[in-house]
Motif scaffolding. Structure first.
Motif, PDB file in Angstrom:
ATOM      1  N   ASP A 132     -67.864 -51.182 -21.132  1.00 41.27           N
ATOM      2  CA  ASP A 132     -68.520 -49.905 -21.417  1.00 41.27           C
ATOM      3  C   ASP A 132     -69.385 -50.016 -22.673  1.00 41.27           C
ATOM      4  O   ASP A 132     -70.497 -49.466 -22.728  1.00 41.27           O
ATOM      5  CB  ASP A 132     -67.484 -48.797 -21.620  1.00 41.27           C
ATOM      6  N   PHE A 133     -68.887 -50.722 -23.695  1.00 39.90           N
ATOM      7  CA  PHE A 133     -69.654 -50.866 -24.937  1.00 39.90           C
ATOM      8  C   PHE A 133     -70.931 -51.664 -24.692  1.00 39.90           C
ATOM      9  O   PHE A 133     -71.999 -51.321 -25.225  1.00 39.90           O
ATOM     10  CB  PHE A 133     -68.805 -51.528 -26.019  1.00 39.90           C
ATOM     11  N   ASP A 134     -70.858 -52.701 -23.884  1.00 31.78           N
ATOM     12  CA  ASP A 134     -72.069 -53.466 -23.560  1.00 31.78           C
ATOM     13  C   ASP A 134     -73.108 -52.565 -22.895  1.00 31.78           C
ATOM     14  O   ASP A 134     -74.305 -52.639 -23.224  1.00 31.78           O
ATOM     15  CB  ASP A 134     -71.719 -54.635 -22.643  1.00 31.78           C
ATOM     16  N   VAL A 153     -75.773 -47.862 -32.900  1.00 33.37           N
ATOM     17  CA  VAL A 153     -74.716 -48.629 -32.252  1.00 33.37           C
ATOM     18  C   VAL A 153     -73.605 -48.868 -33.270  1.00 33.37           C
ATOM     19  O   VAL A 153     -73.852 -49.361 -34.378  1.00 33.37           O
ATOM     20  CB  VAL A 153     -75.253 -49.967 -31.718  1.00 33.37           C
ATOM     21  N   VAL A 154     -72.385 -48.497 -32.893  1.00 32.77           N
ATOM     22  CA  VAL A 154     -71.233 -48.621 -33.788  1.00 32.77           C
ATOM     23  C   VAL A 154     -70.303 -49.694 -33.217  1.00 32.77           C
ATOM     24  O   VAL A 154     -69.695 -49.509 -32.154  1.00 32.77           O
ATOM     25  CB  VAL A 154     -70.479 -47.277 -33.921  1.00 32.77           C
ATOM     26  N   ALA A 155     -70.200 -50.824 -33.891  1.00 36.28           N
ATOM     27  CA  ALA A 155     -69.317 -51.898 -33.435  1.00 36.28           C
ATOM     28  C   ALA A 155     -67.852 -51.486 -33.590  1.00 36.28           C
ATOM     29  O   ALA A 155     -67.523 -50.559 -34.335  1.00 36.28           O
ATOM     30  CB  ALA A 155     -69.593 -53.170 -34.235  1.00 36.28           C
ATOM     31  N   LYS A 156     -66.996 -52.215 -32.891  1.00 39.31           N
ATOM     32  CA  LYS A 156     -65.569 -51.862 -32.927  1.00 39.31           C
ATOM     33  C   LYS A 156     -65.042 -51.827 -34.359  1.00 39.31           C
ATOM     34  O   LYS A 156     -64.290 -50.921 -34.740  1.00 39.31           O
ATOM     35  CB  LYS A 156     -64.767 -52.843 -32.075  1.00 39.31           C
ATOM     36  N   HIS A 169     -63.610 -49.611 -28.209  1.00 39.11           N
ATOM     37  CA  HIS A 169     -64.258 -50.903 -28.392  1.00 39.11           C
ATOM     38  C   HIS A 169     -65.668 -50.773 -28.939  1.00 39.11           C
ATOM     39  O   HIS A 169     -66.503 -51.650 -28.738  1.00 39.11           O
ATOM     40  CB  HIS A 169     -64.276 -51.661 -27.069  1.00 39.11           C
ATOM     41  N   GLY A 170     -65.948 -49.720 -29.655  1.00 38.65           N
ATOM     42  CA  GLY A 170     -67.271 -49.455 -30.182  1.00 38.65           C
ATOM     43  C   GLY A 170     -67.783 -48.146 -29.638  1.00 38.65           C
ATOM     44  O   GLY A 170     -67.072 -47.414 -28.934  1.00 38.65           O
ATOM     45  N   GLY A 171     -69.034 -47.843 -29.968  1.00 41.04           N
ATOM     46  CA  GLY A 171     -69.584 -46.584 -29.490  1.00 41.04           C
ATOM     47  C   GLY A 171     -71.039 -46.415 -29.888  1.00 41.04           C
ATOM     48  O   GLY A 171     -71.654 -47.304 -30.484  1.00 41.04           O
ATOM     49  N   ILE A 172     -71.577 -45.253 -29.538  1.00 33.28           N
ATOM     50  CA  ILE A 172     -72.949 -44.883 -29.872  1.00 33.28           C
ATOM     51  C   ILE A 172     -72.916 -43.528 -30.567  1.00 33.28           C
ATOM     52  O   ILE A 172     -72.362 -42.561 -30.018  1.00 33.28           O
ATOM     53  CB  ILE A 172     -73.836 -44.807 -28.614  1.00 33.28           C
TER      54      ILE A 172
END
Length: 422
Positions: A132-134, A153-156, A169-172
């Protein structure tokens, strides 16, 4: 009507609004059925354009999803912008992006009318899986390169800036998005509509719409007849009660929310004060209220029978995301129906002098206001922007009157199972 699903934080903290009384037989240019965001914004926009308008609501302003939702203001539609371009082409993608991402009519209305509804900025889409993060990262790149629309883009490893939970696992993060008190927004729209001359009736069920030979319509309520040049059906989850053929395009899904007592560690849970929704099919969505409660929505039911204890139903989902408040006091629990279409895009259009907009599929806090204003625009003779939404692809659920909902439920359960299987 006493509503067992509406022991809500929003109702408990709503601004003053006295019921508007029944008036009897009347004539008007526009009769609006439904007192949610779509109907209120349509009535207000019609009045601003010089139409006489009457809004009829079976219960009270904001009774349905407009007064019960998670309060998350997320630009766009349930399809990503890249999916829209892939399916509908570049020209239609441009038009839809301008309307549904760039043109924030909710913020414009709040500013114009001074609506006090706890508006805050920021929304985080949280990735349930690495896959999903990709997909989120690729969509963020697409938005930036194709539309110059900037998200972060927010990394984990950086998620703790926004949320104190190890699940994601990260997000936007989208600073143009936000959250608000939806019922107070609805009441603000109603006040603005009345100031423009809209007459509002509450507690008045509409029984049927009858087309007249001169192209006008008559609205038969429980106690009166309203004659109108145009009708706007903004009843959403209840549209099949009035127009069964339109009801074939949606099924109702029950969602449930809770609000905790004010939390001493609220800012530690959500440090950026952004609203959050995760990427699961049966998603969790949550945010902080103005008085530092966690408002949390989690789980869906495909039966319209609510759980006996809404707080007990939602608490495990909340505890999964935030184990540190697993035992927090829950002061409010409520729920309601979300009208979902086959493809999760809204179903908007007109038949003669009757306009309709429904099936916002849990993504309607922004686009409902837009839809109401575009209906008024089309009614005044400029239909180009209305047609952008009216031409979204749509088809009814299969199965007819008796099998439509069971078949839809089977499909929804399959997607929910995929969440649990990862």
């Amino acid at each position: 009507m006493t509503d067992p699903l509406n022991h809500s934080y929003y109702a408990a903290t709503a601004h003053e609004w006295r019921p508007r009384a029944f008036e009897g037989d009347l004539e008007c240019d526009v009769a609006v059925i439904g007192g949610g965001f779509t109907g209120l914004s349509a009535a207000l926009a019609c009045a601003e354009r010089g139409f006489s308008a009457i809004l009829i609501e079976r219960e009270h302003i904001g009774f349905g999803a407009s007064g019960r939702n998670g309060g998350q203001l997320i630009p766009g539609l349930r399809w990503t912008a890249s999916e829209i371009e892939d399916e509908l082409g570049r020209e239609r993608a441009d038009a839809l992006f301008d309307l549904c991402w760039r043109d924030n009519r909710v913020k414009a209305r709040i500013a114009k009318h001074g609506i006090d509804c706890d508006l805050k900025a920021g929304h985080l889409e949280a990735a349930w899986t690495p896959k999903d993060f990709d997909a989120m990262r690729h969509e963020a790149e697409y938005l930036a390169n194709r539309f110059n629309y900037r998200t972060v883009v927010v990394a984990k490893g950086e998620m703790s800036r926004h949320i104190a939970s190890p699940l994601y696992h990260g997000g936007i993060h989208d600073a143009a998005a936000g959250h608000f008190h939806p019922l107070n927004y609805a009441i603000g729209l109603a006040r603005a509509a009345e100031a423009e001359g809209v007459r509002i009736w509450e507690g008045e069920p509409v029984r049927r719409i009858v087309d007249c030979s001169d192209g006008s319509s008559q609205i038969f309520t429980e106690r009166a007849i309203v004659s109108a040049r145009y009708v706007i059906d903004a009843t959403d989850s209840w549209i099949g009660d009035l127009e069964p053929d339109l009801g074939r395009y949606t099924v109702p899904i029950m969602n449930y929310n809770v609000a905790t007592a004010p939390l001493a560690n609220a800012d530690a849970l959500l440090p950026s004060d952004a609203a959050v929704a995760d990427s699961r099919f049966v998603l969790n969505y949550f945010r902080l209220s103005a008085d530092k409660r966690l408002i949390f929505g989690g789980g869906e039911r495909y039966s319209q029978t609510p759980p006996r204890d809404i707080a007990a139903f939602v608490r495990p989902f909340m505890a999964d995301v935030f184990p540190q408040i697993a035992d927090a006091k829950i002061e409010y629990g409520w729920g309601g129906a979300v009208a979902v279409t086959m493809n999760r895009l809204p179903h908007i259009g007109r038949r003669g002098n009757v306009f309709y907009a429904h099936g916002f599929s849990g993504h309607g806090a922004l686009v409902t206001t837009l839809a109401g204003e575009l209906i008024a625009e089309a009614m005044a003779g400029t239909a180009e922007r209305f047609d952008v939404l009216a031409n979204l692809p749509s088809r009814p659920f299969p199965g007819g009157k008796w099998l439509r909902r069971p078949l839809a439920t089977l499909g929804l359960l399959w997607y929910a199972l995929r969440d649990r299987l990862g």
